[in-house]
Design a protein around this motif. Structure first.
Motif, PDB file in Angstrom:
ATOM      1  N   THR A 181       0.821  -1.246  -0.059  1.00  0.00           N
ATOM      2  CA  THR A 181      -0.305  -0.003  -0.091  1.00  0.00           C
ATOM      3  C   THR A 181       0.846   1.283   0.226  1.00  0.00           C
ATOM      4  O   THR A 181       1.784   1.396   0.884  1.00  0.00           O
ATOM      5  N   GLY A 182       0.738   2.200  -0.924  1.00  0.00           N
ATOM      6  CA  GLY A 182       1.277   3.381  -0.867  1.00  0.00           C
ATOM      7  C   GLY A 182       2.663   3.539  -1.689  1.00  0.00           C
ATOM      8  O   GLY A 182       2.904   4.555  -2.040  1.00  0.00           O
ATOM      9  N   PHE A 183       3.318   2.547  -1.275  1.00  0.00           N
ATOM     10  CA  PHE A 183       4.633   2.438  -1.976  1.00  0.00           C
ATOM     11  C   PHE A 183       5.232   0.902  -2.107  1.00  0.00           C
ATOM     12  O   PHE A 183       4.948   0.176  -1.283  1.00  0.00           O
ATOM     13  N   VAL A 184       6.068   0.824  -3.117  1.00  0.00           N
ATOM     14  CA  VAL A 184       6.649  -0.653  -3.129  1.00  0.00           C
ATOM     15  C   VAL A 184       8.123  -0.156  -3.159  1.00  0.00           C
ATOM     16  O   VAL A 184       8.809   0.311  -3.975  1.00  0.00           O
ATOM     17  N   GLU A 185       8.849  -0.934  -2.337  1.00  0.00           N
ATOM     18  CA  GLU A 185      10.413  -0.604  -2.231  1.00  0.00           C
ATOM     19  C   GLU A 185      11.176  -1.903  -3.142  1.00  0.00           C
ATOM     20  O   GLU A 185      10.670  -2.967  -2.756  1.00  0.00           O
ATOM     21  N   GLN A 186      11.755  -1.272  -4.194  1.00  0.00           N
ATOM     22  CA  GLN A 186      12.447  -2.231  -5.122  1.00  0.00           C
ATOM     23  C   GLN A 186      13.907  -2.015  -5.053  1.00  0.00           C
ATOM     24  O   GLN A 186      14.288  -1.018  -4.966  1.00  0.00           O
ATOM     25  N   ARG A 187      14.690  -3.182  -5.099  1.00  0.00           N
ATOM     26  CA  ARG A 187      16.214  -2.830  -4.731  1.00  0.00           C
ATOM     27  C   ARG A 187      16.898  -2.506  -6.329  1.00  0.00           C
ATOM     28  O   ARG A 187      16.709  -3.365  -7.172  1.00  0.00           O
ATOM     29  N   SER A 188      17.340  -1.665  -6.201  1.00  0.00           N
ATOM     30  CA  SER A 188      17.674  -0.969  -7.475  1.00  0.00           C
ATOM     31  C   SER A 188      18.418   0.467  -7.289  1.00  0.00           C
ATOM     32  O   SER A 188      17.918   1.074  -6.577  1.00  0.00           O
ATOM     33  N   PHE A 189      19.549   0.636  -8.014  1.00  0.00           N
ATOM     34  CA  PHE A 189      20.261   1.955  -7.713  1.00  0.00           C
ATOM     35  C   PHE A 189      19.431   2.790  -8.597  1.00  0.00           C
ATOM     36  O   PHE A 189      19.722   4.040  -8.088  1.00  0.00           O
ATOM     37  N   TRP A 190      18.486   2.803  -9.272  1.00  0.00           N
ATOM     38  CA  TRP A 190      17.698   3.511 -10.013  1.00  0.00           C
ATOM     39  C   TRP A 190      16.783   4.385  -8.800  1.00  0.00           C
ATOM     40  O   TRP A 190      16.181   5.553  -9.057  1.00  0.00           O
ATOM     41  N   VAL A 204      16.512 -11.192  -9.626  1.00  0.00           N
ATOM     42  CA  VAL A 204      17.201 -11.632 -10.893  1.00  0.00           C
ATOM     43  C   VAL A 204      18.055 -10.650 -11.421  1.00  0.00           C
ATOM     44  O   VAL A 204      19.044 -10.815 -12.030  1.00  0.00           O
ATOM     45  N   TRP A 205      17.416  -9.310 -11.418  1.00  0.00           N
ATOM     46  CA  TRP A 205      18.193  -7.942 -11.746  1.00  0.00           C
ATOM     47  C   TRP A 205      19.719  -7.919 -10.851  1.00  0.00           C
ATOM     48  O   TRP A 205      20.703  -7.446 -11.635  1.00  0.00           O
ATOM     49  N   GLY A 206      19.530  -8.245  -9.611  1.00  0.00           N
ATOM     50  CA  GLY A 206      20.775  -8.069  -8.918  1.00  0.00           C
ATOM     51  C   GLY A 206      21.751  -9.154  -9.323  1.00  0.00           C
ATOM     52  O   GLY A 206      22.896  -9.114  -9.392  1.00  0.00           O
ATOM     53  N   LYS A 207      21.196 -10.518  -9.717  1.00  0.00           N
ATOM     54  CA  LYS A 207      22.064 -11.360  -9.978  1.00  0.00           C
ATOM     55  C   LYS A 207      22.738 -11.162 -11.485  1.00  0.00           C
ATOM     56  O   LYS A 207      23.789 -11.343 -11.821  1.00  0.00           O
ATOM     57  N   LEU A 208      22.017 -10.577 -12.168  1.00  0.00           N
ATOM     58  CA  LEU A 208      22.347 -10.184 -13.758  1.00  0.00           C
ATOM     59  C   LEU A 208      23.455  -9.156 -13.671  1.00  0.00           C
ATOM     60  O   LEU A 208      24.609  -9.408 -14.249  1.00  0.00           O
ATOM     61  N   LEU A 209      23.083  -8.240 -12.906  1.00  0.00           N
ATOM     62  CA  LEU A 209      24.028  -7.099 -12.637  1.00  0.00           C
ATOM     63  C   LEU A 209      25.458  -7.771 -12.056  1.00  0.00           C
ATOM     64  O   LEU A 209      26.545  -7.055 -12.601  1.00  0.00           O
ATOM     65  N   GLU A 210      25.420  -8.472 -11.096  1.00  0.00           N
ATOM     66  CA  GLU A 210      26.696  -9.233 -10.415  1.00  0.00           C
ATOM     67  C   GLU A 210      27.554  -9.823 -11.525  1.00  0.00           C
ATOM     68  O   GLU A 210      28.593  -9.564 -11.501  1.00  0.00           O
ATOM     69  N   ILE A 211      26.874 -10.619 -12.371  1.00  0.00           N
ATOM     70  CA  ILE A 211      27.429 -11.322 -13.241  1.00  0.00           C
ATOM     71  C   ILE A 211      28.287 -10.194 -14.478  1.00  0.00           C
ATOM     72  O   ILE A 211      29.304 -10.424 -14.890  1.00  0.00           O
ATOM     73  N   ILE A 212      27.430  -9.248 -14.746  1.00  0.00           N
ATOM     74  CA  ILE A 212      27.876  -8.258 -15.533  1.00  0.00           C
ATOM     75  C   ILE A 212      29.197  -7.497 -15.058  1.00  0.00           C
ATOM     76  O   ILE A 212      30.395  -7.346 -15.821  1.00  0.00           O
TER      77      ILE A 212
END
Length: 1754
Positions: free
Chosen positions: A290-299, A1566-1574
């Protein structure tokens, strides 16, 4: 261990036996000092106005019950909750009525104004919530009526509303973190209350209306538990917070559900448990985020602060456009002007990016109930696309017209105008925002209107949120921080343009113009050199994006120093300056700490303010002489003496000063008929001797000349007069009364007094004789101080003095007959032959301590030649006295009387840290043979000597006796020098002590103050006990004479206890105290000891009661009853379940918050301390709540911290954040909260799991979002301990950095980033998340710079550019210069300016030089790596957790394996990577051939590498001891090869540690793992770039060369796998076969290598260089394998990964160990490291080498 449920005492049946907390409200016949206040009785009486209230059914309502009991029965509140909130309400109303101005006409009745103000304040959040939702408020405002009955009913209704909210809050447990949830509950319960009060009938039954639930614990079971269980279910589904935040609801999500009307429709009342809000619904159907979703990203950093990044990126674009043109100014060329219009296309593109990020992160908020949110997200995306396309089309039309016409024709110019019109439409919202920024009160007013039209107009820009409205500051504050940021931004942009962007244009053009350039490798993207250009620009762009942090820091330092200067901070920096201003200091103390009567007339109040301002200026600048000629009989002087002496005696009790220093520092009370104020001895030292010298020089001058010379110094005048009066009293005291000698002495002194009065001293007496008299007087005093007391010597001295004074002192010698005639010679004796005083001496007894104490004082005055600049000797005592005296010259509110001050509480959360150091802990020795006590004795050597002196005074004969007789005192002494609970409790209880003494001074009459010190006091109970701890030691008269004679304690009348208890409460939330008691833990006994010795201390804990099938949890409050001499339970309030659903510390605070009292609450951590002299100023601080700071009164008062563990703390930034930037959040635990502002707004912290790991900062975020105001006050400070070892500091840095990483994801930061105006947003960003983000950019800059140089060097571009351009070297120098600027100004300037302010410029410069010699730059650079690693990893993968840093003493050596475990991934491997880059660059770069150029370009990078590798050992005691290094290596190898088991810990096995280091990869998305591989792919670049430079490659650049190198890696891997396979299969049973396979593999490998050396161009150098290529590739493969662990775990590959990873850690460990071993082997380096590490201790003359070597004296 759990116990059975205790029997619940019914307070209604036995009121006389009821245990009370602070005041016995249940029984007014009890003799208690607080009950003497009519306001207490008035508040309690108002609650008894039950009258005709309907009696609750099925309940026994007795006449003794009051409104609180009625509400308790009506809604089923717990009995102890009712009792707790009754006292809470009565205390608050009584205290508020005491402060009422003008005082009420009828003090015995509760004033309606007091209750009305409290109701409005407490329920303002509820009324705002009703207005926000557009529902009718159920709190009906009473109508004004003069009819007494109506007035009483109105008063009762208001009391019921307030009491109802407090009862709901008091029993809501974890729901207190959700303020709007409480509003929802109160809303419906107030509705039911109104129906009951209105006599309405139930529509269903036709009976009188009663609430929907009642009975025992009905509210808890029917309301609290269902919501609690929902929270608990959500937390359990989060897998201990490791699941993504978007997958479960936290406290904020559930609270924000109540921000919309759907909660009213869905939940209903009584609560509909089938609603999809509750956990009774399957998760798929349940209400989501509700109100806001906390997403892990440098964005998130861009999304929350998009306005900042838009500004920076658009300016960068514009600057590049201007820099690439050939004109000086853009308006000189129309092409450049039009090109600048592209910034609007970029602006629209960035808005498009923002809309995409909004949609991609917040899509899960969309549901059937929130379809308007979906529409807004889609529309924002569509509109952003439309604007981007529109700008692009119109821009293209400009150039098409220009190209068509060939010149800037009229048509082309018209198209420019058309484009600008489109721009104007685009920026209309920004112009409107600018207008509202200039007139902020209009924006605040509009945002708080809660009108539908306002929501409609702002719907496009903001989601409808309850918080974040009306946050703009006043115009004056706007102007201040706007000017600040305009200057900062202007500096940054000018610097960036001329020193970052323009210098790169020429190299860029040179690179782009390179033709026919051939690369040294296979180039995939042609030879346009764009990648090379990108490599050049990347580090510059990173620096450009982060260096605003540097300029912000620099300007903040200057502004902070300026504000501190105007606040008069640092005017008294040391004791010498205090001596010079001591007279004004005494006046300043009275001016600030002595309350004055309130003036009722506004005109008179204004006059008083003006008079106070003038008086403060006089005190501050020494104008006039406030204490000149003030004699000791005056009340003001005695008042000051009592306060000053209490401070000095407190220092003595803390063992900061010795008994002798007490005598030198104290201001003695009036005695011995001394006519002047008796200044402390350290002020009068040498003054009498100077006066004697002046008298000797002016022996023939007129009296007034001599006296004016003496009076030029007030201290000299007082020394002369006190010495004369004291000698007169002493001589007359030791001579028997009624003797002829007494008569002669009286006549002699009378004659001297007459000559003084007639100004005939120099005319009548020979002043040259005074020196001889002086010598005899000294001898006399020494004989009196001699324990043997040889009377005949005293007689001889008195006879000699008599002869000098009677015969030699007068200029005219008189005969014996003349002397007899004048009464100056004996009649019965022959004055020429017989001695006087033979039978006339009557010496005071030895136990007359006061007399002999004064004798010592007079002797000091007569003999002292020492200026006493080192009194007191203790550094802490000197600093505290200097700060306290300085603070009284600063601006602070006037102190009210204790009775009229605001009441406050202190709350300390405690888990299981040390309460007191145990005896065995003090004696236990570390591996070097050093015990904790021995360490403390050396570090606090002077304090140990003072402690031993005090113990001897209390009966201990030597130090061995202390171990046997005074163990408790010894444990306390040691505990008070560590970060223990006992230290914190002692410090906070100074508030109670100070309030009792100030209450006495407030109410004492002049006679009490004047004569009190002459009254024989009662002995005071000592807080130090014997070993058993049960029997208190009664101090001897000599032991307590210091406090009796000159302090306030013995003057207290008893009523002060009631005043202090009503104004102060200290609650320690000892969460597991119940478990400690059940286990018999020593901490339980120690906490009981603290309660026993501190009567205002309360302990709150959570008790678990096992009922067999279930466990009940209770919040319990206990105290020590001084009458019963045991611990008693005050309140026991049942909880809905286990306490800890979120983060532990805020949950612990929250459960104890209901037991606090007063208007304010100070949050204190376990590692803090307080001082008595600072506690005296708490009244002044609390008055700040009544003053407007800007357009708002403060809701948090920020307090200065004094670090007592030796760290350097800069306070300038806190000062600047409060003023002028107005963004100071809750940055320290000494801060004081407006308690009843925070109670209905979610409390003093947030507790959602993981996201609120830095719980205290979220209190400040919440405060600002809800319209609060945070200020900072420099005139009062609280002690704070910091971590002192590198490992401890690193863990603290990791905790804070991880907390900031979580903050970057939070809704609070997002809303502040969007709701604050632009300039406050900048301040907020660069103070919180931005600081850590920019720290990370600094490290990224180093990476980008070095990887870029490596690319340029290995590709061959650098060589070509070097031959054709001269700008490349300049580029390297520019980058290196920027990095040096960061390291220098960013860190050094704030500290230098702050220290200059508080200690002086030269000491500040010396401190800075000393810090550099102590390798502070190494420490700071090392901490860069810590902050970068944990901040980045938390945002990317999560894994933030509370890290226990430990609060012990750092004297033990940390093993290499421990340091490797802590820093391998954070520092060591990164440093090795950078070192390989620099080595490869040095080998292949043409620029590196010149040593000077290479050094200039890479010196800062080598410094970073060195600090990251060496710092853990540099700041490790005995870090370079050869024997310890050898042992550490053996321990590291043993740890590395240890086989891990199921329960093996990380410090026992490498395998366990290695798995724990990958924990964050399990929970990342998934995005965290992908960025780690990059990111891991960068390690392959080494191989790609180096293999083409091998001789075997023969300068070929085909892709086949690279593929062949991978064949080599596959071959090496095959060899390794073969060896490992053979080892596992044959090494145990068929060892010979295993050895044969090993031999075969080695032979074949050697054979292949030899053949290649012989038949190809492969060389030995190629083999060595190949290591630099293949080692990073292997590490990159292992890193990628760790990310892919779920797929590889069940395959054979995973075992190989583990095996290779172990070898890599061995390899890295050997690389790190090599420089450590070398430095350990070098002679003298260990001593130098010890000197650096313990420099401060060496400067105090301590033998740290003894401590480290363990050479204790026997």
């Amino acid at each position: 261990m759990r116990r059975q449920r205790p029997s619940v005492a019914t307070a209604r049946d036995a009121p006389s036996l009821e245990v009370y907390n602070i005041i016995p409200i249940h029984d007014f016949l009890t003799e208690h000092p607080s009950l003497r206040y009519p306001e207490v009785r008035a508040a309690a009486a108002a609650l008894r106005i039950v009258g005709d209230l309907p009696k609750p059914p099925f309940a026994d309502f007795t006449p003794r019950m009051d409104l609180m009991d009625w509400l308790g029965l009506l809604f089923g509140f717990q009995i102890d909750n009712v009792r707790n909130q009754r006292e809470n309400l009565v205390l608050h109303l009584a205290n508020s009525q005491m402060r009422l101005q003008p005082p009420p006409r009828h003090p015995d009745g509760l004033d309606p104004t007091v209750l009305r103000r409290f109701r409005k304040k407490l329920l303002r959040n509820y009324t705002n919530w009703c207005s926000f939702l557009g529902v009718r408020c159920h709190v009906t405002s009473p109508t004004q009526s003069r009819h007494q009955t109506n007035a009483v009913l109105n008063l009762r209704r208001e009391l019921l509303y307030v009491a109802l909210y407090l009862l709901i809050w008091g029993e809501s447990a974890n729901l207190r973190f959700m303020p709007e949830c409480l509003c929802y509950i109160f809303h419906h319960m107030a509705m039911e209350l109104n129906k009951v009060l209105g006599g309405e009938f139930d529509d269903m039954t036709g009976m009188p209306y009663w609430p929907s639930f009642s009975g025992d614990c009905a509210f808890l079971k029917s309301v609290v538990m269902p919501i609690y269980k929902t929270i608990k279910t959500e937390v359990e589904s989060s897998n201990n917070g490791t699941k993504p935040h978007s997958a479960w609801r936290n406290y904020d999500d559930i609270n924000e559900y109540f921000w919309s009307k759907r909660a009213l429709k869905s939940l209903k009342w009584p609560l509909d448990y089938t609603s999809n809000f509750f956990d009774t619904t399957p998760k798929s159907s349940r209400v989501g985020k509700t109100g806001f979703v906390e997403q892990r990203s440098f964005w998130n950093v861009y999304r929350s602060f998009d306005r900042l990044w838009i500004l920076l990126l658009l300016y960068l674009q514009a600057a590049i456009i201007v820099a690439t043109s050939d004109v000086k100014f853009p308006w000189q060329d129309r092409d450049v002007e039009v090109a600048l219009l592209t910034v609007f296309i970029s602006w629209a593109g960035l808005r498009l990016l923002q809309s995409v990020l909004d949609a991609s992160t917040q899509y899960s908020l969309v549901s059937r109930e929130t379809y308007w949110l979906f529409i807004r997200l889609i529309l924002k995306f569509v509109v952003a696309v439309a604007w981007t396309v529109l700008f692009s089309v119109f821009y293209a039309r400009i150039w098409s017209q220009k190209n068509k016409d060939g010149v800037w024709s009229r048509a082309a110019n018209e198209r420019i105008v058309t484009f600008l019109k489109v721009v104007f439409v685009y920026i209309i919202p920004e112009l409107l925002a600018l207008v509202l920024f200039i007139v902020p009160w209009i924006r605040n007013w509009v945002e708080e209107l809660n009108l539908g039209v306002v929501y409609f107009l702002t719907w496009w820009f903001y989601s409808k949120t309850f918080v974040g409205r009306g946050m703009r500051e006043g115009l004056v504050d706007n102007v201040k921080y706007t000017i600040f940021w305009i200057i900062v931004l202007a500096t940054k942009f000018i610097f960036s343009y001329y020193l970052q962007i323009r210098p790169l244009i020429a190299p860029t053009r040179a690179l782009l113009n390179l033709k026919n350039a051939t690369y040294n490798w296979h180039e995939f993207f042609g030879s346009t050199h764009r990648i090379a250009v990108g490599m050049l620009w990347l580090p510059v762009i990173l620096i450009y994006l982060m260096d605003l942090q540097i300029w912000y820091s620099i300007y903040s330092s200057f502004v902070g120093a300026t504000i501190g200067l105007f606040s008069h901070l640092g005017e008294i920096r040391n004791i010498d300056q205090l001596r010079l201003r001591f007279q004004f200091f005494s006046s300043a103390m009275q001016f600030n700490l002595k309350p004055e009567e309130h003036l009722l007339s506004p005109k008179a109040t204004m006059l008083k303010k003006a008079r106070d301002a003038i008086h403060r200026l006089k005190l501050r600048y020494g104008i006039g002489q406030p204490f000149n000629k003030i004699e000791s009989s005056q009340v003001e002087a005695t008042w000051f003496a009592l306060i000053w002496n209490e401070i000095i005696l407190t220092f003595r009790e803390e063992d900061l000063i010795s008994d002798r220093e007490v005598e030198l520092l104290e201001l003695p009370p009036n005695c011995w008929n001394i006519r002047v104020i008796r200044w402390p001895c350290f002020l009068l030292c040498n003054e009498l001797l100077l006066a004697l010298s002046q008298a000797n020089e002016l022996c023939d001058a007129p009296d007034h000349w001599l006296w004016s010379k003496i009076c030029s110094s007030e201290y000299r005048r007082c020394a002369v007069m006190e010495a004369f009066d004291s000698i007169k009293f002493v001589i007359l005291r030791i001579v028997k009364n009624g003797t002829e000698e007494e008569s002669i002495l009286n006549r002699l002194f009378m004659e001297i007094d007459e000559n003084v009065e007639n100004e005939k001293i120099t005319e009548v007496y020979k002043l040259t004789v005074v020196l001889r008299i002086h010598d005899k007087l000294i001898a006399l005093l020494e004989r009196l101080m001699d324990p043997e007391k040889k009377v005949f010597r005293i007689v001889n001295l008195l006879q000699a003095l008599y002869e000098l004074c009677a015969w030699e002192f007068p200029k005219t010698r008189r005969s014996t007959a003349q002397l007899r005639q004048l009464g100056l010679a004996p009649i019965s004796l022959d004055a020429d032959t017989e001695l006087l005083f033979v039978n006339a001496i009557n010496l005071p007894p030895l136990d007359d301590v006061v007399f002999y104490r004064q004798i010592r004082r007079v002797h000091t005055i007569l003999t002292s030649r020492d200026p006493m600049h080192n009194v007191p000797k203790n550094i802490e005592a000197r600093e505290r006295l200097a700060f306290f005296s300085n603070s009284l010259f600063m601006n602070m509110p006037q102190a009210p009387s204790v009775e009229k001050m605001m009441a406050f509480s202190v709350l300390t959360p405690y888990y299981d840290e040390e309460v007191m150091y145990r005896q065995e802990m003090l004696r236990a020795e570390n591996e070097d043979g050093i015990s904790t006590l021995f360490y403390l004795q050396k570090i606090y050597e002077d304090e140990w000597v003072n402690f031993v002196e005090r113990m001897r005074r209390e009966g201990a004969e030597n130090e061995n006796d202390i171990w046997s007789k005074k163990v408790r005192d010894l444990r306390l002494w040691a505990s008070y020098r560590g970060q223990t609970l006992s230290r914190t409790v002692r410090g906070m209880m100074y508030y109670y002590s100070a309030l009792k003494k100030l209450a006495f001074l407030d109410s004492a009459s002049e006679m009490d103050i004047r004569m009190g010190t002459q009254i024989a006091p009662e002995p005071r109970r000592s807080y130090y006990t014997n070993d058993g701890g049960d029997n208190t030691l009664q101090p001897t008269p000599s032991q307590e004479i210091s406090r009796m004679a000159s302090g306030i304690t013995h003057l207290l009348k008893g009523s002060e206890y009631g005043s202090a208890m009503m104004k102060f409460t200290y609650v320690v939330a000892c969460q597991v105290y119940g478990q400690h008691k059940a286990r018999g833990d020593h901490r339980a006994e120690e906490i009981l000891f603290l309660m026993k010795n501190h009567e205002a201390l309360r302990i709150a804990y959570v008790d678990e009661v096992d009922l067999g099938r279930e466990v009940e949890y209770y919040s319990v409050l206990v105290k020590f009853d001084q009458h019963l001499q045991r611990e008693v339970e005050i309140y026991r309030i049942r909880l809905p379940g286990p306490l800890k659903l979120g983060e532990g510390k805020p949950e612990n605070q929250n459960h104890a918050l209901i037991f606090t009292r007063g208007d304010a609450i100070q949050t204190i951590d376990m590692n803090q301390d307080n001082h008595f002299e600072e506690a005296l100023k708490m009244r002044n601080l609390l008055e700040s709540f009544k003053t407007y700071y800007g357009i708002r009164k403060p809701t948090i008062l920020g307090v200065r911290e004094k670090v007592f563990t030796g760290s350097v703390s800069s306070l300038a930034w806190k000062r600047v954040l409060a003023n002028p930037l107005k963004v100071r959040m809750h940055y320290g635990h000494p801060d004081v909260f407006d308690r009843f502002w925070f109670v209905p707004r979610g409390g003093i912290s947030k507790a959602s799991r993981v996201i609120n790991i830095s719980e205290d900062i979220f209190a400040g975020f919440n405060c600002t979002l809800r319209g609060g105001n945070v200020t900072h006050h420099e005139y009062i400070q609280v002690g704070k301990g910091r971590d002192v070892g590198l490992n401890q500091i690193s863990m603290f840095e990791a905790k804070v950095a991880s907390g900031n990483g979580e903050q970057a994801l939070s809704r609070d930061v997002y809303r502040l980033g969007h709701r604050l105006d632009f300039f406050r947003m900048l301040s907020f960003f660069y103070t919180t998340v931005g600081y850590y983000f920019n720290t990370m950019l600094i490290v990224f800059t180093v990476y980008a710079f070095l990887w870029g140089r490596l690319y340029l060097a290995l590709s061959g571009v650098e060589k070509i550019a070097k031959d054709r351009s001269s700008s490349n070297e300049a580029l390297g120098a520019i980058l290196n210069q920027q990095f040096i600027i960061q390291l220098g100004l960013f860190t050094a300037l704030p500290m230098i300016l702050e220290n200059s302010l508080e200690r002086g410029f030269l000491p500040a410069i010396w401190d800075f030089i000393t810090m550099q010699l102590q390798l502070a730059s190494f420490f700071y650079t090392f901490s860069l790596g810590t902050r970068t690693h944990y901040f980045g990893r938390t945002i990317l993968h999560g894994g933030a957790k509370y890290r226990a840093t430990g609060r012990g003493f750092v004297v033990e050596h940390k093993k290499f394996a421990e340091n490797y475990r802590l820093y391998a991934r954070t520092h060591f491997i990164k440093a090795i990577e950078l070192a390989i880059i620099l080595l490869v660059y040095a080998a292949y770069s043409p620029l590196a051939k010149s040593s000077i150029v290479y050094i200039l370009m890479t010196i800062s990078s080598w410094f970073l590498i060195t600090s990251w590798i060496i710092s853990p050992f540099l700041f490790n005691p005995s870090g370079f001891d050869w024997l310890k290094t050898v042992n550490d290596f053996d321990d590291f190898i043993a740890w590395l090869w240890s086989r891990g088991g199921l329960f093996t810990k990380a410090d026992q096995s490498w395998f366990t540690w290695w798995n724990e280091e990958q924990e964050h990869l399990k929970t990342t998305g998934v995005w965290g793992k992908l960025l780690e591989i990059i990111l891991d792919l960068r390690f392959f670049f080494f191989q790609y770039s180096i293999v083409y430079h091998l001789r075997i490659a023969e300068n070929r650049t085909s892709i086949g060369v690279y593929l062949v190198s991978w064949g080599c890696i596959i071959g090496i891997t095959a060899i390794y796998i073969t060896t490992i396979y053979a080892q596992k299969r044959y090494s145990v049973k068929e060892h010979i076969k295993y050895r044969f396979i090993q031999f075969l593999v080695i032979v074949l490998t050697v054979l292949v290598v030899v053949m290649m050396l012989q038949f190809t161009k492969l060389t030995v150098v190629d083999l060595l260089i190949s290591l630099l290529a293949f080692v990073p590739t292997g590490w990159g493969l292992i890193s990628i394998a760790q990310v892919l662990k779920p797929f590889l775990l069940s395959t054979v590959v995973w075992d190989t990964v583990i095996s290779v990873a172990r070898f890599y850690d061995l390899f890295f460990g050997l690389i790190v160990m090599a420089p450590v071993a070398l430095l350990s082997w070098l002679p003298g380096f260990q001593n130098m490291q010890t000197r650096i590490l313990f420099n401060e201790a060496f400067s105090r003359g301590l033998q740290i080498s003894i401590i480290l070597a363990g050479k204790k004296s026997t």
